[in-house]
Design a protein around this motif. Structure first.
Motif, PDB file in Angstrom:
ATOM      1  N   SER A 135       0.821  -1.209   0.000  1.00 16.52           N
ATOM      2  CA  SER A 135       0.000   0.000   0.000  1.00 16.52           C
ATOM      3  C   SER A 135       0.852   1.254   0.000  1.00 16.52           C
ATOM      4  N   VAL A 136       0.475   2.189  -0.855  1.00 13.31           N
ATOM      5  CA  VAL A 136       1.154   3.482  -0.945  1.00 13.31           C
ATOM      6  C   VAL A 136       0.106   4.567  -1.163  1.00 13.31           C
ATOM      7  N   TYR A 172       5.514   8.282  -4.279  1.00 17.47           N
ATOM      8  CA  TYR A 172       4.597   7.436  -3.524  1.00 17.47           C
ATOM      9  C   TYR A 172       5.161   7.160  -2.137  1.00 17.47           C
ATOM     10  N   ARG A 173       4.311   7.345  -1.143  1.00 17.58           N
ATOM     11  CA  ARG A 173       4.699   7.121   0.246  1.00 17.58           C
ATOM     12  C   ARG A 173       4.152   5.779   0.722  1.00 17.58           C
ATOM     13  N   GLU A 174       5.021   4.964   1.238  1.00 16.48           N
ATOM     14  CA  GLU A 174       4.617   3.686   1.809  1.00 16.48           C
ATOM     15  C   GLU A 174       3.734   3.946   3.042  1.00 16.48           C
ATOM     16  N   THR A 175       2.553   3.345   3.095  1.00 22.11           N
ATOM     17  CA  THR A 175       1.641   3.609   4.214  1.00 22.11           C
ATOM     18  C   THR A 175       1.849   2.675   5.396  1.00 22.11           C
ATOM     19  N   GLY A 176       2.419   1.504   5.155  1.00 23.76           N
ATOM     20  CA  GLY A 176       2.615   0.531   6.227  1.00 23.76           C
ATOM     21  C   GLY A 176       1.398  -0.319   6.516  1.00 23.76           C
ATOM     22  N   ILE A 201      -2.162   1.669  -4.765  1.00 25.50           N
ATOM     23  CA  ILE A 201      -2.404   3.049  -4.354  1.00 25.50           C
ATOM     24  C   ILE A 201      -3.714   3.131  -3.572  1.00 25.50           C
ATOM     25  N   VAL A 202      -3.647   3.741  -2.384  1.00 29.06           N
ATOM     26  CA  VAL A 202      -4.829   3.889  -1.533  1.00 29.06           C
ATOM     27  C   VAL A 202      -5.102   5.384  -1.349  1.00 29.06           C
ATOM     28  N   PRO A 203      -6.334   5.752  -1.045  1.00 27.30           N
ATOM     29  CA  PRO A 203      -6.651   7.172  -0.833  1.00 27.30           C
ATOM     30  C   PRO A 203      -5.864   7.747   0.341  1.00 27.30           C
ATOM     31  N   ALA A 204      -5.584   9.021   0.272  1.00 23.85           N
ATOM     32  CA  ALA A 204      -4.806   9.670   1.331  1.00 23.85           C
ATOM     33  C   ALA A 204      -5.466   9.513   2.692  1.00 23.85           C
ATOM     34  N   GLU A 205      -6.802   9.522   2.721  1.00 24.27           N
ATOM     35  CA  GLU A 205      -7.494   9.415   4.005  1.00 24.27           C
ATOM     36  C   GLU A 205      -7.386   8.022   4.615  1.00 24.27           C
ATOM     37  N   HIS A 206      -6.951   7.033   3.814  1.00 28.80           N
ATOM     38  CA  HIS A 206      -6.746   5.680   4.333  1.00 28.80           C
ATOM     39  C   HIS A 206      -5.290   5.427   4.719  1.00 28.80           C
TER      40      HIS A 206
END
Length: 396
Positions: A135-136, A172-176, A201-206
């Motif tokens: 996820s990013v 892209y930022r890794e969300t973890g 790719i996931v929404p910024a709010e997620h």
């Protein structure tokens, strides 16, 4: 969670009991669901997932994980310290599940907004040829750093050129949140990144991850997703003081206590009783007014209770109910353990902040001032028989 998919997909959720930043972090509630519970639900709701395992050293997390349908792997002490890696927990889980799935997913319960559809898409990427899909979130920020000599330098862009956002290629930022991995490759490398990598790719709010108390408060504020008007449950449990009453008492010169209740609340309880919904008033109070009020309303009552959680579990079991389809309405901190035993923890509007934080729903009315009537009406609104009546009223 599907068990008919031709591919075996295992989700492993590492969830230690200890945490330096936030004590018992993985059990902290967001909108009435602990972080562990939210992760388990997201995994079980993904169509391609065939098994969900929580790796933990905590009996409390074990109870919570099993309550929401996950298997639990007991993590040994040497893999439970602050220096233990998430990979070590996943490798240990794989060695102790008795299966060899095609895809293994490392999921972090510190990411509370995981969308099951995004998880499914990442798994599909691995089944389609990727070795790892993770996820990013898109990042259009201008990043800067200070080098060893103290000079400020631009990172990934030129300091003398400021293109518009739409003209810049995103980073892209890794969300973890999750990492779907081809199992054989992960076992060979022992690390979450190997081979052909793909973004999910996931929404910024997620993409928020909880590492601090401030993060937790932000997440709780963000989680304002509207619930439907109706609360679809099979039974209702209510505290007495602060829910049926306004948490005040009148005391005469003989020491006798008198409480104020709402006739409107009584009508709501009566309507719910006629609909066949079991109800229980549960209280630690010894004052006989509690039982007197319950008898007048015609509902079950247990008072002078020292352990509300045990009492509500006993009542649920005796009535053959599914705890996930039971609501508990509380207002103070001694209600928290019982709220954790049901699928619908509910707080009155003037409840303690800790209780509101643990609630799935916060009512609009205060205790003793219509809160009980509100919860009764919302339970009735979710009943199948209530729908035609509501339609008929609107058509008049």
């Amino acid at each position: 969670m599907s068990n008919t998919h031709p591919h075996q997909v295992l989700v492993v959720i590492p969830a230690r009991g200890g945490s330096k930043g936030i004590p018992f972090k993985n059990l902290k509630p967001v909108a009435g669901r602990s972080l562990v519970a939210r992760a388990v639900e997201a995994a079980r709701n993904a169509a391609r997932v065939t098994d969900v395992v929580v790796s933990t050293d905590s009996p409390d997390i074990r109870f919570e994980a099993e309550r929401f349908g996950a298997r639990v792997i007991e993590r040994p002490a040497e893999l439970s310290g602050d220096t233990a890696t998430s990979e070590s927990a996943v490798l240990h889980a794989l060695a102790n599940t008795g299966t060899r799935p095609e895809v293994t997913v490392l999921m972090q319960c510190t990411s509370p907004f995981i969308d099951s559809a995004d998880l499914d898409a990442a798994i599909a990427s691995v089944l389609g040829g990727a070795d790892v899909a993770f996820s990013v979130a898109e990042n259009h920020n201008f990043l800067w750093a200070r080098d060893a000599g103290g000079t400020v330098t631009a990172v990934g862009h030129s300091a003398d050129f400021r293109p518009r956002r739409q003209d810049r290629e995103p980073q892209y930022r890794e969300t973890g949140a999750f990492y779907a991995m081809r199992t054989e490759g992960f076992l060979a490398r022992g690390h979450r990144f190997f081979g052909r990598l793909e973004f999910q790719i996931v929404p910024a709010e997620h993409a928020i991850e909880i590492d601090s108390i401030e993060d937790l408060e932000i997440v709780r504020a963000m989680d304002s997703r509207p619930e439907s008007t109706g609360i679809d449950v099979d039974a209702l449990v209510m505290d007495f003081d602060g829910v049926h009453t306004d948490d005040h008492a009148l005391v005469n010169f003989q020491g006798e206590e008198f409480v104020r209740v709402s006739r409107s609340d009584g009508m709501g309880v009566a309507r719910l009783r006629r609909a066949g919904i079991p109800q229980l008033i549960l209280s630690t109070e010894t004052n006989p007014v509690v039982t007197a009020r319950a008898n007048k309303l015609g509902v079950d009552v247990v008072q002078d209770v020292s352990d509300k959680a045990a009492a509500v579990t006993e009542w649920i079991t005796a009535n053959g109910l599914d705890p996930e389809r039971v609501a508990f309405v509380g207002n103070d901190v001694n209600d928290l353990p019982a709220m954790g035993r049901v699928g619908w923890p509910v707080a009155v509007a003037d409840a303690r902040p800790e209780v509101k934080a643990a609630a799935r729903i916060v009512l609009q009315h205060n205790g003793g001032e219509g809160a009980v009537r509100e919860i009764c009406e919302r339970v009735l609104a979710a009943q199948p028989a209530a729908q035609p009546a509501a339609t008929a009223i609107q058509s008049r």
